[in-house]
Scaffold this motif. Structure first.
Motif, short mmCIF file in Angstrom:
data_model
loop_
_atom_site.label_atom_id
_atom_site.label_comp_id
_atom_site.label_asym_id
_atom_site.label_seq_id
_atom_site.Cartn_x
_atom_site.Cartn_y
_atom_site.Cartn_z
N TYR A 155 15.65 50.58 32.16
CA TYR A 155 16.89 51.01 31.56
C TYR A 155 17.77 49.89 32.33
O TYR A 155 18.05 49.74 33.33
CB TYR A 155 17.45 52.36 31.96
CG TYR A 155 18.86 52.59 31.39
CD1 TYR A 155 18.85 52.76 29.96
CD2 TYR A 155 19.93 52.31 32.29
CE1 TYR A 155 20.43 52.83 29.60
CE2 TYR A 155 21.29 52.76 31.70
CZ TYR A 155 21.32 52.94 30.31
OH TYR A 155 22.50 53.19 30.01
N GLY A 156 18.60 49.49 31.37
CA GLY A 156 19.71 48.45 31.51
C GLY A 156 19.11 47.00 31.61
O GLY A 156 19.97 45.83 32.08
N ARG A 157 17.83 46.82 31.76
CA ARG A 157 16.97 45.62 31.96
C ARG A 157 16.28 45.17 30.87
O ARG A 157 15.91 45.77 30.00
CB ARG A 157 16.37 45.79 33.27
CG ARG A 157 17.14 45.74 34.44
CD ARG A 157 16.35 45.72 35.81
NE ARG A 157 15.62 46.95 36.00
CZ ARG A 157 14.79 47.21 37.08
NH1 ARG A 157 14.41 46.25 37.84
NH2 ARG A 157 13.95 48.42 37.07
N PRO A 158 16.03 43.69 30.89
CA PRO A 158 14.97 43.43 29.81
C PRO A 158 13.73 44.13 29.77
O PRO A 158 13.10 44.29 30.55
CB PRO A 158 14.85 41.92 29.96
CG PRO A 158 16.01 41.44 30.62
CD PRO A 158 16.58 42.81 31.65
N LYS A 159 13.28 44.35 28.15
CA LYS A 159 12.24 44.92 28.21
C LYS A 159 10.83 43.92 28.27
O LYS A 159 9.91 44.27 28.65
CB LYS A 159 11.80 45.34 26.49
CG LYS A 159 12.79 46.85 26.25
CD LYS A 159 12.68 47.09 25.01
CE LYS A 159 13.65 48.27 24.46
NZ LYS A 159 13.29 48.56 23.13
N ASP A 160 11.08 42.67 28.07
CA ASP A 160 10.09 41.72 28.44
C ASP A 160 10.80 40.50 28.61
O ASP A 160 11.98 40.23 28.48
CB ASP A 160 9.18 41.57 27.25
CG ASP A 160 9.80 41.64 26.03
OD1 ASP A 160 10.77 40.73 25.73
OD2 ASP A 160 9.29 42.44 25.20
N TYR A 161 10.19 39.42 28.86
CA TYR A 161 10.71 37.89 29.06
C TYR A 161 9.69 36.93 28.44
O TYR A 161 8.38 37.30 28.32
CB TYR A 161 10.69 37.65 30.76
CG TYR A 161 11.45 38.59 31.30
CD1 TYR A 161 12.78 37.86 31.66
CD2 TYR A 161 11.26 39.84 31.84
CE1 TYR A 161 13.86 38.74 32.18
CE2 TYR A 161 12.10 40.44 32.56
CZ TYR A 161 13.39 39.98 32.85
OH TYR A 161 14.39 40.72 33.43
N THR A 162 10.07 35.92 27.73
CA THR A 162 9.60 34.95 27.03
C THR A 162 9.44 33.69 27.79
O THR A 162 10.59 33.19 28.30
CB THR A 162 10.02 35.01 25.63
OG1 THR A 162 10.03 36.24 25.08
CG2 THR A 162 9.05 33.85 24.95
N LEU A 163 8.50 32.96 28.16
CA LEU A 163 8.06 31.77 28.64
C LEU A 163 7.48 30.92 27.60
O LEU A 163 6.53 31.13 27.02
CB LEU A 163 7.21 31.93 29.70
CG LEU A 163 6.69 30.47 30.36
CD1 LEU A 163 7.85 29.74 31.13
CD2 LEU A 163 5.66 30.92 31.40
N ASP A 164 8.48 29.67 27.36
CA ASP A 164 7.76 28.71 26.21
C ASP A 164 6.90 27.69 27.21
O ASP A 164 7.34 26.95 28.20
CB ASP A 164 8.90 28.03 25.70
CG ASP A 164 9.81 28.90 24.94
OD1 ASP A 164 9.13 29.99 24.30
OD2 ASP A 164 11.07 28.67 24.74
#
Length: 457
Positions: A155-164
């Motif tokens: 909660y309050g943080r990103p559900k996921d992160y994306t790396l290009d």
């Protein structure tokens, strides 16, 4: 013709001095939203030693003594060997520096599981299951949608992160696979206008003005040094003759030779009508001014001047012990409240990768201040005396059993580090209750030492 009447209301508002307006000259501070681009951050870190030290010192001090594992000796050796193989200490240090610099960084936990968008299942990590650790910054990891479910762990943080990736592929990473460090807290993280959604801010954002003032002051003082002594020569009809090009070249040549002769033998040759005067600027007090700006930088960075500048404490009876103690308390807070919670999953994976599955295994951060031999001896004596006092009896009854005191004393001495290897020795030879004689043995020993009765006549 139309007459335009302009009406002004006074109300102590002056259009000249702007008194009473948002830019009142009497106001001491006017705050604006600080904007620090990545290019400015990199330029400050590369081009000035103060920003570099402000970023590096707390991160370095948080990791330099590292941590002490509390477990059986073979378990400790296995975990520490795994830490060395993966370079855990170096990776966390790198991530801590980059998090402070850019406002966020992460250590990716690389396992055999290729489903990066799924939660990391720690229980499935086997011996050697952690393959590698990779450090990435917020410039490489783009935070996804913020989790607004109050029942969620994230909660309050990103559900996921994306790396290009370099191939253009978008790799989605679940946050459980990352050791997340967020730099300085962003107060507007819940607002849509947050600059780095899902991340923190660079520690240089709030300190850069103080750093610039100190650098500017040092630069101005350096310029004054070259103008500390100025030679003044008065030449008759100097300004009137400057229009003559031949005169200009001759005057330059003439005083170049004069300076050369002065430098060689200390004699300055002048015409009788010329006047020579030398003026020196006083540099007294400039050091105090510069150090005042350095004190402001120290306070902004929350690093003692003795640590920031690497100098000894100044002043009569000054030791700097209080400042360093407060600083070490701050570093301990960073370790226990920021780094340790972020490393929970990494530590669990690390233990399983080292084939250690004991729930009683834990670690403590090593103290930054090392005790002297005398201090260690005093702690040992004080602890031992306290144990003897507690073991004392009242009305023939023990207050606390010797066995309980033995275990507690052993744990305390191991944690204090005053008797290295004590836990291994106790494991090998047994605790005190296993070494003391039983009641039957004591009775037999007493009977053996009892004197024989004298023979009767």
């Amino acid at each position: 013709m139309v007459n335009v009447i302009t009406l002004f209301r006074d109300s102590l508002t002056s259009l000249v001095s702007r008194m009473g307006t948002e830019r009142d000259k009497a106001a001491t501070v006017f705050y604006t939203q600080p904007v620090l681009t990545d290019e400015q951050i990199i330029a400050a870190y590369r081009g000035s030693w103060l920003p570099r030290k402000i970023v590096d010192i707390p991160a370095l001090d948080s990791c330099r003594k590292w941590r002490d594992w509390q477990a059986k000796k073979p378990q400790i050796e296995a975990i520490e060997e795994e830490e060395k193989r993966l370079n855990v200490k170096g990776k966390v240090l790198e991530a801590a520096k980059k998090a402070r610099l850019f406002g966020g960084a992460a250590v990716y936990i690389g396992t055999a599981d290729e489903a990066t968008n799924a939660p990391l299942e720690v229980d499935r990590v086997s011996k050697g299951g952690v393959k590698y650790l990779t450090v990435m910054t917020r410039r490489q990891l783009k935070a996804g949608e913020i989790d607004r479910n109050p029942a969620s762990e994230w909660y309050g943080r990103p559900k996921d992160y994306t790396l290009d990736s370099l191939t253009g592929e978008h790799i989605v990473i679940h946050p459980s696979r990352l050791v997340l460090l967020s730099g300085a807290m962003a107060p507007d993280e819940d607002m849509n206008t947050a600059l780095n959604q899902g991340w923190g801010e660079s520690v240089l954002t709030a300190t850069l003005d103080a750093i610039k003032n100190a650098d500017s002051t040092a630069g101005n003082i350096a310029s004054l040094v070259f103008e500390a002594k100025i030679d003044i020569i008065r030449i008759p009809d100097f300004m009137a003759s400057l229009n003559n090009e031949v005169y200009r070249s001759k005057i330059i040549e003439r005083y170049s030779l004069a300076n050369m002769s002065k430098g060689i033998n200390g004699t300055l040759l002048l015409d009788k009508e010329e006047e020579y005067e030398s003026k020196s600027a006083s540099l007294a007090g400039l050091t105090d001014i510069l150090m005042a700006f350095m004190q402001i930088v120290s306070g902004a960075a929350d690093i003692p001047v003795t640590r920031l500048l690497g100098q000894s404490p100044a002043g009569m009876n000054a030791t700097g012990a209080s400042d360093m103690k407060n600083y070490h308390d701050r570093i301990q807070s960073i370790q226990e409240l920021e780094i340790q919670p972020a490393m929970v999953r990494l530590d669990e994976c690390l233990e399983r990768s080292a084939d250690v599955k004991d729930p009683d295994v834990y670690y403590q951060w090593a103290p930054l201040e090392q005790m002297s031999e005398k201090e260690r001896a005093d702690i040992f004596k004080t602890t031992a005396d306290a144990a003897r006092t507690i073991v004392g009896t009242t009305s023939g009854q023990e207050i606390i059993t010797r066995e309980a005191i033995s275990k507690g004393l052993t744990n305390r001495l191991v944690e204090d580090g005053v008797l290295p290897g004590l836990d291994a020795a106790v494991e090998e030879y047994g605790p005190i209750e296993e070494q003391e004689p039983s009641e039957e043995e004591l009775a037999a020993a007493a009977a053996a030492t009892k004197p024989l009765p004298k023979p009767t006549a």
